[in-house]
Design a protein around this motif. Structure first.
Motif, PDB file in Angstrom:
ATOM      1  N   ASN A  12      -0.427  12.644   7.920  1.00  0.00           N
ATOM      2  CA  ASN A  12      -0.521  11.225   8.295  1.00  0.00           C
ATOM      3  C   ASN A  12      -0.432  10.256   7.116  1.00  0.00           C
ATOM      4  OD1 ASN A  12      -0.659  11.758  11.036  1.00  0.00           O
ATOM      5  ND2 ASN A  12      -2.900  11.766  11.085  1.00  0.00           N
ATOM      6  N   ARG A  13       0.428  10.581   6.158  1.00  0.00           N
ATOM      7  CA  ARG A  13       0.698   9.639   5.069  1.00  0.00           C
ATOM      8  C   ARG A  13       2.213   9.583   4.879  1.00  0.00           C
ATOM      9  NH1 ARG A  13      -3.760  10.547   0.300  1.00  0.00           N
ATOM     10  NH2 ARG A  13      -2.734  12.568   0.015  1.00  0.00           N
ATOM     11  N   LYS A  14       2.884   9.265   5.959  1.00  0.00           N
ATOM     12  CA  LYS A  14       4.339   9.338   6.022  1.00  0.00           C
ATOM     13  C   LYS A  14       5.026   8.630   4.862  1.00  0.00           C
ATOM     14  CE  LYS A  14       6.272   6.688   9.077  1.00  0.00           C
ATOM     15  NZ  LYS A  14       6.719   6.135  10.373  1.00  0.00           N
ATOM     16  N   ASN A  15       4.639   7.400   4.606  1.00  0.00           N
ATOM     17  CA  ASN A  15       5.333   6.600   3.588  1.00  0.00           C
ATOM     18  C   ASN A  15       5.098   7.118   2.174  1.00  0.00           C
ATOM     19  OD1 ASN A  15       6.411   4.899   5.557  1.00  0.00           O
ATOM     20  ND2 ASN A  15       4.623   3.549   5.517  1.00  0.00           N
ATOM     21  N   VAL A  16       3.841   7.434   1.848  1.00  0.00           N
ATOM     22  CA  VAL A  16       3.561   7.922   0.490  1.00  0.00           C
ATOM     23  C   VAL A  16       4.133   9.323   0.290  1.00  0.00           C
ATOM     24  CG1 VAL A  16       1.512   6.502   0.130  1.00  0.00           C
ATOM     25  CG2 VAL A  16       1.249   8.756   1.140  1.00  0.00           C
ATOM     26  N   THR A  17       4.151  10.102   1.350  1.00  0.00           N
ATOM     27  CA  THR A  17       4.742  11.444   1.272  1.00  0.00           C
ATOM     28  C   THR A  17       6.226  11.352   0.948  1.00  0.00           C
ATOM     29  OG1 THR A  17       3.142  12.368   2.853  1.00  0.00           O
ATOM     30  CG2 THR A  17       5.196  13.581   2.533  1.00  0.00           C
ATOM     31  N   LYS A  18       6.885  10.422   1.601  1.00  0.00           N
ATOM     32  CA  LYS A  18       8.315  10.209   1.371  1.00  0.00           C
ATOM     33  C   LYS A  18       8.574   9.810  -0.087  1.00  0.00           C
ATOM     34  CE  LYS A  18      12.275   7.697   3.369  1.00  0.00           C
ATOM     35  NZ  LYS A  18      12.742   6.911   2.220  1.00  0.00           N
ATOM     36  N   ILE A  24      10.297  13.337  -6.791  1.00  0.00           N
ATOM     37  CA  ILE A  24      10.527  14.679  -7.347  1.00  0.00           C
ATOM     38  C   ILE A  24      12.026  14.966  -7.421  1.00  0.00           C
ATOM     39  CG2 ILE A  24      10.238  17.156  -6.934  1.00  0.00           C
ATOM     40  CD1 ILE A  24       7.523  16.442  -5.604  1.00  0.00           C
ATOM     41  N   VAL A  25      12.720  14.672  -6.333  1.00  0.00           N
ATOM     42  CA  VAL A  25      14.164  14.906  -6.284  1.00  0.00           C
ATOM     43  C   VAL A  25      14.882  14.069  -7.342  1.00  0.00           C
ATOM     44  CG1 VAL A  25      16.252  14.637  -4.892  1.00  0.00           C
ATOM     45  CG2 VAL A  25      14.174  15.573  -3.864  1.00  0.00           C
ATOM     46  N   ASN A  26      14.497  12.808  -7.462  1.00  0.00           N
ATOM     47  CA  ASN A  26      15.135  11.909  -8.435  1.00  0.00           C
ATOM     48  C   ASN A  26      14.895  12.369  -9.872  1.00  0.00           C
ATOM     49  OD1 ASN A  26      16.110  10.273  -6.385  1.00  0.00           O
ATOM     50  ND2 ASN A  26      14.348   8.893  -6.445  1.00  0.00           N
ATOM     51  N   MET A  50      10.091  12.207   9.662  1.00  0.00           N
ATOM     52  CA  MET A  50      10.470  11.808   8.304  1.00  0.00           C
ATOM     53  C   MET A  50      10.899  13.019   7.495  1.00  0.00           C
ATOM     54  SD  MET A  50       9.280  11.909   4.931  1.00  0.00           S
ATOM     55  CE  MET A  50       7.503  12.098   5.076  1.00  0.00           C
ATOM     56  N   LEU A  51      10.159  14.111   7.611  1.00  0.00           N
ATOM     57  CA  LEU A  51      10.478  15.332   6.875  1.00  0.00           C
ATOM     58  C   LEU A  51      11.829  15.904   7.303  1.00  0.00           C
ATOM     59  CD1 LEU A  51       6.997  17.121   6.760  1.00  0.00           C
ATOM     60  CD2 LEU A  51       8.186  16.010   4.866  1.00  0.00           C
ATOM     61  N   GLU A  52      12.131  15.807   8.571  1.00  0.00           N
ATOM     62  CA  GLU A  52      13.421  16.289   9.061  1.00  0.00           C
ATOM     63  C   GLU A  52      14.564  15.450   8.485  1.00  0.00           C
ATOM     64  OE1 GLU A  52      14.219  18.995  10.693  1.00  0.00           O
ATOM     65  OE2 GLU A  52      12.112  19.575  10.678  1.00  0.00           O
ATOM     66  N   ASN A  98       0.376  16.822  -5.009  1.00  0.00           N
ATOM     67  CA  ASN A  98      -0.222  16.022  -3.941  1.00  0.00           C
ATOM     68  C   ASN A  98       0.819  15.040  -3.430  1.00  0.00           C
ATOM     69  OD1 ASN A  98      -2.721  17.229  -3.915  1.00  0.00           O
ATOM     70  ND2 ASN A  98      -3.852  15.311  -4.200  1.00  0.00           N
ATOM     71  N   ASP A  99       0.745  14.753  -2.155  1.00  0.00           N
ATOM     72  CA  ASP A  99       1.773  13.885  -1.564  1.00  0.00           C
ATOM     73  C   ASP A  99       1.530  12.402  -1.830  1.00  0.00           C
ATOM     74  OD1 ASP A  99      -0.406  13.548   0.132  1.00  0.00           O
ATOM     75  OD2 ASP A  99       0.809  13.407   1.938  1.00  0.00           O
ATOM     76  N   ASP A 100       0.474  12.069  -2.575  1.00  0.00           N
ATOM     77  CA  ASP A 100       0.235  10.661  -2.907  1.00  0.00           C
ATOM     78  C   ASP A 100       0.540  10.350  -4.369  1.00  0.00           C
ATOM     79  OD1 ASP A 100      -1.887  12.106  -3.905  1.00  0.00           O
ATOM     80  OD2 ASP A 100      -3.423  10.657  -3.326  1.00  0.00           O
ATOM     81  N   VAL A 101       1.256  11.272  -5.034  1.00  0.00           N
ATOM     82  CA  VAL A 101       1.647  11.036  -6.422  1.00  0.00           C
ATOM     83  C   VAL A 101       3.079  10.511  -6.459  1.00  0.00           C
ATOM     84  CG1 VAL A 101       1.973  12.036  -8.714  1.00  0.00           C
ATOM     85  CG2 VAL A 101       0.164  12.914  -7.210  1.00  0.00           C
TER      86      VAL A 101
END
Length: 300
Positions: A12-18, A24-26, A50-52, A98-101
């Motif tokens: 439930n942290r869709k935006n920060v996860t994205k 990381i990819v960049n 979002m993950l899809e 962590n998905d908020d980094v």
């Protein structure tokens, strides 16, 4: 091309996860073959969709997404992702995140430069990345340095990067680079732990097995510190309420906290001393807060 398994758990942290995934990819710039092992722990905010989309957007990378029941918390979710990654014998490195980094463009360079430096000196080690607040610039997560031989060892110090790698005792799981040798040696995150202190236990187990933990020489990204308001550290709350919150699954379940303290202190009597001391501190700090509040009202 070397392969890195990115280990994540999200909820439930869709935006920060994205933001975390894209940063990381960049930063990778096609230097490594990335495998994203992500546990979606019962998100209801559209994280799954979002993950899809992310998976479709970055077809050059592999995404292994596992849906969990919403009761895995940090340790459980990371354990699922890490466990699946450990089954892939082709992986060279494992990177907990962590998905908020929000990772810096050079964070992989920093990790690998520090890794190569340490790899020439030590047999078993891991590296934890230092994160800072985007507004204040102050260190938020990374590593703590503790002198385990001193009675005051529990009073840990959060280390700041100083352009050189620094040895540490406790690691935060926000960004941790682990090579195959250490992963095979230590294994997965301790299955007894649910949310907190699983990352601490992992680093302590490595040290117990003759390895070392180090902090990166530079910051690897932005990550805000979790607020202490309405947590067991909030001195404005009553002691009873603070203790109740402290025992919540997201903080310090007593039996698990004792296990961690025993591993940290290496002496049972000292572990129990610290355990009891935390409750004494709760009552003392809440009392001091109320006294200050009374005097403030009188002066007004």
């Amino acid at each position: 091309m070397e392969k890195i398994a990115i280990i994540m758990t999200v909820r439930n942290r869709k935006n920060v996860t994205k933001v975390a995934i894209e940063s990381i990819v960049n930063a990778n710039k096609s230097k490594f073959d990335l495998y994203f092992y992500i546990t979606d722990d019962g998100s209801t905010d559209g994280t799954d969709k979002m993950l899809e989309k992310i998976k479709e957007k970055y077809k050059n990378y592999t995404f292994i997404i596992t849906k969990a029941d919403g009761n895995q918390y940090w340790c459980g979710g990371m354990r699922i992702s890490y466990g699946k990654a450990l089954q892939n014998n082709n992986i060279d490195y494992y990177l907990w995140v962590n998905d908020d980094v929000e990772f810096f463009d050079d964070f992989l360079d920093t990790l690998m430069e520090d890794y190569n430096f340490l790899n020439n000196k030590y047999d078993k080690f891991l590296i934890t990345g230092a994160a800072k607040d985007k507004i204040t610039g102050k260190v938020t997560y990374g590593a703590h340095k503790i002198n385990l031989k001193k009675i005051k060892s529990y009073f840990k110090v959060l280390l700041e990067p100083n352009s050189e790698v620094q040895e540490c005792n406790l690691i935060n799981g926000n960004c941790v680079l682990i090579n195959k040798k250490v992963a095979n040696c230590v294994g997965n995150i301790d299955e007894r732990f649910i949310h907190a202190e699983g990352d601490y236990m992992y680093g302590l187990k490595l040290i117990e097995l003759g390895g070392k933990c180090f902090l990166t020489s530079k910051y690897i990204g932005y990550c805000s510190r979790n607020s202490e308001k309405n947590t067991w550290k909030d001195e404005s709350l009553s002691p009873i309420k603070r203790i109740k919150i402290k025992h919540d699954i997201k903080f310090q379940i007593p039996k698990l906290h004792i296990i961690y303290l025993k591993k940290l202190c290496r002496r049972s009597w000292l572990a129990y001393l610290y355990f009891i001391g935390q409750y004494v501190k709760i009552f003392v700090t809440s009392f001091k807060y109320q006294i200050k509040k009374i005097f403030k009202n009188i002066c007004m």
